[in-house]
Design a protein around this motif. Structure first.
Motif, PDB file in Angstrom:
ATOM      1  N   SER A 135      -0.151   7.663  -2.482  1.00 55.60           N
ATOM      2  CA  SER A 135      -1.115   8.916  -2.144  1.00 55.60           C
ATOM      3  C   SER A 135      -2.607   8.614  -2.596  1.00 55.60           C
ATOM      4  N   LYS A 136      -2.544   8.232  -3.894  1.00 59.60           N
ATOM      5  CA  LYS A 136      -4.124   7.688  -4.265  1.00 59.60           C
ATOM      6  C   LYS A 136      -4.449   6.551  -3.467  1.00 59.60           C
ATOM      7  N   ALA A 137      -3.995   5.639  -3.459  1.00 58.23           N
ATOM      8  CA  ALA A 137      -4.177   4.435  -2.421  1.00 58.23           C
ATOM      9  C   ALA A 137      -4.651   4.930  -1.110  1.00 58.23           C
ATOM     10  N   ILE A 138      -3.815   5.687  -0.294  1.00 59.03           N
ATOM     11  CA  ILE A 138      -4.224   6.316   1.164  1.00 59.03           C
ATOM     12  C   ILE A 138      -5.663   6.984   0.935  1.00 59.03           C
ATOM     13  N   GLN A 139      -5.768   7.929   0.067  1.00 64.16           N
ATOM     14  CA  GLN A 139      -7.035   8.647  -0.230  1.00 64.16           C
ATOM     15  C   GLN A 139      -8.084   7.669  -0.597  1.00 64.16           C
ATOM     16  N   ILE A 140      -7.887   6.829  -1.040  1.00 63.45           N
ATOM     17  CA  ILE A 140      -9.274   5.778  -1.294  1.00 63.45           C
ATOM     18  C   ILE A 140      -9.560   5.139  -0.017  1.00 63.45           C
ATOM     19  N   LYS A 141      -8.413   4.703   0.592  1.00 60.78           N
ATOM     20  CA  LYS A 141      -8.498   4.077   1.901  1.00 60.78           C
ATOM     21  C   LYS A 141      -9.417   5.038   2.883  1.00 60.78           C
ATOM     22  N   LEU A 142      -8.882   6.474   2.905  1.00 58.88           N
ATOM     23  CA  LEU A 142      -9.486   7.130   3.844  1.00 58.88           C
ATOM     24  C   LEU A 142     -10.945   7.478   3.522  1.00 58.88           C
ATOM     25  N   ASN A 143     -11.154   7.590   2.175  1.00 57.41           N
ATOM     26  CA  ASN A 143     -12.490   7.793   1.768  1.00 57.41           C
ATOM     27  C   ASN A 143     -13.530   6.491   2.223  1.00 57.41           C
ATOM     28  N   GLU A 144     -12.848   5.386   1.995  1.00 54.70           N
ATOM     29  CA  GLU A 144     -13.788   4.250   2.559  1.00 54.70           C
ATOM     30  C   GLU A 144     -14.124   4.464   3.915  1.00 54.70           C
ATOM     31  N   LEU A 145     -13.263   4.824   4.701  1.00 54.64           N
ATOM     32  CA  LEU A 145     -13.281   4.691   6.104  1.00 54.64           C
ATOM     33  C   LEU A 145     -14.365   6.075   6.613  1.00 54.64           C
ATOM     34  N   ILE A 146     -14.332   7.176   5.687  1.00 57.95           N
ATOM     35  CA  ILE A 146     -15.273   8.117   5.841  1.00 57.95           C
ATOM     36  C   ILE A 146     -16.462   7.932   5.655  1.00 57.95           C
ATOM     37  N   ALA A 147     -16.693   7.059   4.252  1.00 60.20           N
ATOM     38  CA  ALA A 147     -17.954   6.702   3.861  1.00 60.20           C
ATOM     39  C   ALA A 147     -18.733   5.941   4.741  1.00 60.20           C
ATOM     40  N   ALA A 148     -17.887   4.978   5.354  1.00 61.16           N
ATOM     41  CA  ALA A 148     -18.433   3.876   6.281  1.00 61.16           C
ATOM     42  C   ALA A 148     -18.853   4.278   7.472  1.00 61.16           C
ATOM     43  N   ASN A 149     -18.389   5.382   8.079  1.00 63.29           N
ATOM     44  CA  ASN A 149     -18.681   5.837   9.446  1.00 63.29           C
ATOM     45  C   ASN A 149     -19.873   6.803   9.468  1.00 63.29           C
ATOM     46  N   LYS A 150     -20.965   6.603  10.165  1.00 63.44           N
ATOM     47  CA  LYS A 150     -22.071   7.411  10.237  1.00 63.44           C
ATOM     48  C   LYS A 150     -21.829   8.776  10.716  1.00 63.44           C
ATOM     49  N   ALA A 151     -20.674   8.847  11.603  1.00 60.24           N
ATOM     50  CA  ALA A 151     -20.576   9.907  12.389  1.00 60.24           C
ATOM     51  C   ALA A 151     -19.598  11.081  11.662  1.00 60.24           C
ATOM     52  N   THR A 152     -19.023  10.472  10.426  1.00 65.16           N
ATOM     53  CA  THR A 152     -18.099  11.488   9.637  1.00 65.16           C
ATOM     54  C   THR A 152     -18.644  12.337   8.826  1.00 65.16           C
ATOM     55  N   ARG A 181     -18.630  15.328   3.159  1.00 64.60           N
ATOM     56  CA  ARG A 181     -18.128  16.441   2.486  1.00 64.60           C
ATOM     57  C   ARG A 181     -16.509  16.302   2.553  1.00 64.60           C
ATOM     58  N   ILE A 182     -15.808  15.617   3.374  1.00 62.70           N
ATOM     59  CA  ILE A 182     -14.229  15.530   3.511  1.00 62.70           C
ATOM     60  C   ILE A 182     -13.865  14.579   2.440  1.00 62.70           C
ATOM     61  N   VAL A 183     -14.739  13.546   1.780  1.00 66.20           N
ATOM     62  CA  VAL A 183     -14.241  12.639   0.964  1.00 66.20           C
ATOM     63  C   VAL A 183     -13.390  13.040  -0.141  1.00 66.20           C
ATOM     64  N   ASN A 184     -13.560  14.309  -0.990  1.00 64.69           N
ATOM     65  CA  ASN A 184     -12.576  14.652  -2.010  1.00 64.69           C
ATOM     66  C   ASN A 184     -11.922  16.102  -1.466  1.00 64.69           C
ATOM     67  N   ILE A 185     -11.599  16.027  -0.169  1.00 63.06           N
ATOM     68  CA  ILE A 185     -10.972  17.341   0.218  1.00 63.06           C
ATOM     69  C   ILE A 185      -9.657  17.572  -0.516  1.00 63.06           C
ATOM     70  N   GLU A 186      -9.030  16.546  -1.209  1.00 63.78           N
ATOM     71  CA  GLU A 186      -7.716  16.856  -1.476  1.00 63.78           C
ATOM     72  C   GLU A 186      -8.036  17.505  -2.940  1.00 63.78           C
ATOM     73  N   ASN A 187      -9.172  17.744  -3.173  1.00 64.09           N
ATOM     74  CA  ASN A 187      -9.412  18.710  -4.606  1.00 64.09           C
ATOM     75  C   ASN A 187      -9.490  19.999  -4.375  1.00 64.09           C
ATOM     76  N   LEU A 188      -9.622  20.433  -2.968  1.00 64.42           N
ATOM     77  CA  LEU A 188      -9.894  21.875  -2.579  1.00 64.42           C
ATOM     78  C   LEU A 188      -8.454  22.682  -2.937  1.00 64.42           C
ATOM     79  N   THR A 189      -8.703  23.794  -2.658  1.00 65.54           N
ATOM     80  CA  THR A 189      -7.481  25.004  -3.077  1.00 65.54           C
ATOM     81  C   THR A 189      -6.958  25.094  -1.805  1.00 65.54           C
ATOM     82  N   GLU A 190      -5.697  25.603  -1.720  1.00 69.53           N
ATOM     83  CA  GLU A 190      -5.009  25.878  -0.496  1.00 69.53           C
ATOM     84  C   GLU A 190      -5.557  26.584   0.441  1.00 69.53           C
ATOM     85  N   GLU A 191      -6.221  27.660  -0.089  1.00 72.58           N
ATOM     86  CA  GLU A 191      -7.074  28.494   0.769  1.00 72.58           C
ATOM     87  C   GLU A 191      -8.247  27.796   1.725  1.00 72.58           C
ATOM     88  N   GLU A 192      -8.971  26.893   0.777  1.00 75.56           N
ATOM     89  CA  GLU A 192     -10.191  26.145   1.286  1.00 75.56           C
ATOM     90  C   GLU A 192      -9.500  25.309   2.522  1.00 75.56           C
TER      91      GLU A 192
END
Length: 151
Positions: free
Chosen positions: A74-91, A94-105
């Motif tokens: 899961s951590k490896a997948i999150q890092i890969k997704l974070n890299e894709l988000i960070a590398a894409n200008k159109a994304t 704020r979504i990079v650390n989304i896994e740290n949000l609460t269930e309500e958020e």
């Protein structure tokens, strides 16, 4: 070799082994041998206790190994997704650390994407994508663009 490295190597080896065909066949063989010895031991309580205890202990330990492997994956997948988000200008970054949000958020963001999906369906453009920051603006621009093409 540190204890952490030893456990890491052990956990990786154990999860690789237990997920193999050989491990399944070995477990199946143990169950078949156990079942075949039932008449020899007259299906005694001890005979039943052996398989029950063995499987309970193995299951208990496997829960922790599986959780360790799942956490790492899961951590490896999150890092890969974070890299894709960070590398894409159109994304949205704020979504990079989304896994740290609460269930309500997460539920709130999920509702936003459901709304975005509904808006995108109205566009009938399967190739459109939006970031969380620019979605409404993109939707308006696309609608205007497609309206001008129709006229």
């Amino acid at each position: 070799m540190s204890t952490k490295n030893f456990f890491e190597k052990f956990a990786n080896s154990a999860t690789t082994f237990t997920g193999s065909s050989f491990a399944f066949m070995a477990a199946l063989a143990i169950v078949i041998v156990w079942a075949a010895t039932g008449p020899v031991f007259q299906y005694s309580e001890t005979w039943q206790l052996i398989i029950n205890t063995g499987t309970t202990i193995i299951t208990f330990l496997m829960v922790f190994l599986i959780q360790k492997a799942q956490n790492k994956d899961s951590k490896a997948i999150q890092i890969k997704l974070n890299e894709l988000i960070a590398a894409n200008k159109a994304t949205s970054n704020r979504i990079v650390n989304i896994e740290n949000l609460t269930e309500e958020e997460l539920d709130q963001i999920h509702k936003y994407y459901e709304k975005l999906s509904t808006e995108a369906e109205e566009d009938a453009d399967l190739h459109a994508s939006h970031s969380i920051d620019a979605a409404a603006k993109n939707q308006e621009e696309k609608s205007e663009y497609f309206q001008s093409k129709k006229e």
